[in-house]
Structure formats: structure tokens, C-alpha cells
Design a protein around this motif. Sequence first.
Motif, short mmCIF file in Angstrom:
data_model
loop_
_atom_site.label_atom_id
_atom_site.label_comp_id
_atom_site.label_asym_id
_atom_site.label_seq_id
_atom_site.Cartn_x
_atom_site.Cartn_y
_atom_site.Cartn_z
N PRO A 58 0.80 -1.24 0.00
CA PRO A 58 0.00 0.00 0.00
C PRO A 58 0.83 1.28 0.00
O PRO A 58 0.46 2.26 -0.64
CB PRO A 58 -0.82 -0.09 1.28
CG PRO A 58 -0.78 -1.51 1.69
CD PRO A 58 0.48 -2.08 1.13
N GLU A 59 1.95 1.28 0.69
CA GLU A 59 2.76 2.49 0.80
C GLU A 59 3.38 2.91 -0.53
O GLU A 59 3.55 4.09 -0.80
CB GLU A 59 3.89 2.30 1.84
CG GLU A 59 3.40 2.10 3.26
CD GLU A 59 2.95 0.67 3.54
OE1 GLU A 59 2.19 0.48 4.51
OE2 GLU A 59 3.31 -0.26 2.79
N THR A 60 3.73 1.94 -1.37
CA THR A 60 4.42 2.25 -2.62
C THR A 60 3.58 2.00 -3.86
O THR A 60 3.89 2.49 -4.94
CB THR A 60 5.70 1.40 -2.75
OG1 THR A 60 5.35 0.02 -2.80
CG2 THR A 60 6.65 1.66 -1.59
N GLY A 61 2.53 1.18 -3.73
CA GLY A 61 1.72 0.80 -4.88
C GLY A 61 2.36 -0.30 -5.71
O GLY A 61 1.85 -0.66 -6.77
N GLU A 62 3.47 -0.85 -5.23
CA GLU A 62 4.18 -1.91 -5.96
C GLU A 62 3.41 -3.22 -5.91
O GLU A 62 2.94 -3.64 -4.86
CB GLU A 62 5.57 -2.10 -5.33
CG GLU A 62 6.37 -3.19 -5.98
CD GLU A 62 7.70 -3.43 -5.28
OE1 GLU A 62 8.40 -4.37 -5.69
OE2 GLU A 62 8.03 -2.70 -4.34
#
Length: 81
Positions: A32-36
Amino acid sequence: MRLEELAGKEIINVKTGSRLGVVEGVDFQIIPETGEIVSVIMPGKGGIFSFFKENIPKEIPWHAVKLIGSEVILIELDNTY
């Protein structure tokens, strides 16, 4: 590319030539933090005789994705997906 643009594409393993499913039936594990994207989660096989078959989802690591085309997503995995 947005995730909704992947809808309807077939996932094919180029090592085995097998069709794994269509993107409508899969989920993605995302940080969630990076969208990776970490992995693609394929639902277990279902159907009329699913009582006798393994109904466990399979996880495909995102690094196995080799090509996203206009109609298919090609992955490369040695195991029996």
C-alpha cells in the motif's frame, strides 16, 4: 498502466503453454505504501466437481510476469501452474 486496463487479459505460462485464467478472476497483492505489485493471486479451480479437486489459490510472483500485451499476460514459471 492501470489495474483496470488488465481486465479481460488471459494469463499464459510460456514455459508450459498452459492458460492460467483471465484477470477478472485474479487478485493482486500490493504494497500500500508504494503501490508496488508483489504477486498475482489466481483463484483455485472450481466447478461442478470441485469437491474432488484442490481449491487452493495459487500465487504468481510479479517478477514472473514477462510481457503484458493487448490480449494476454505472459508469465514464465518452471513449476506446474
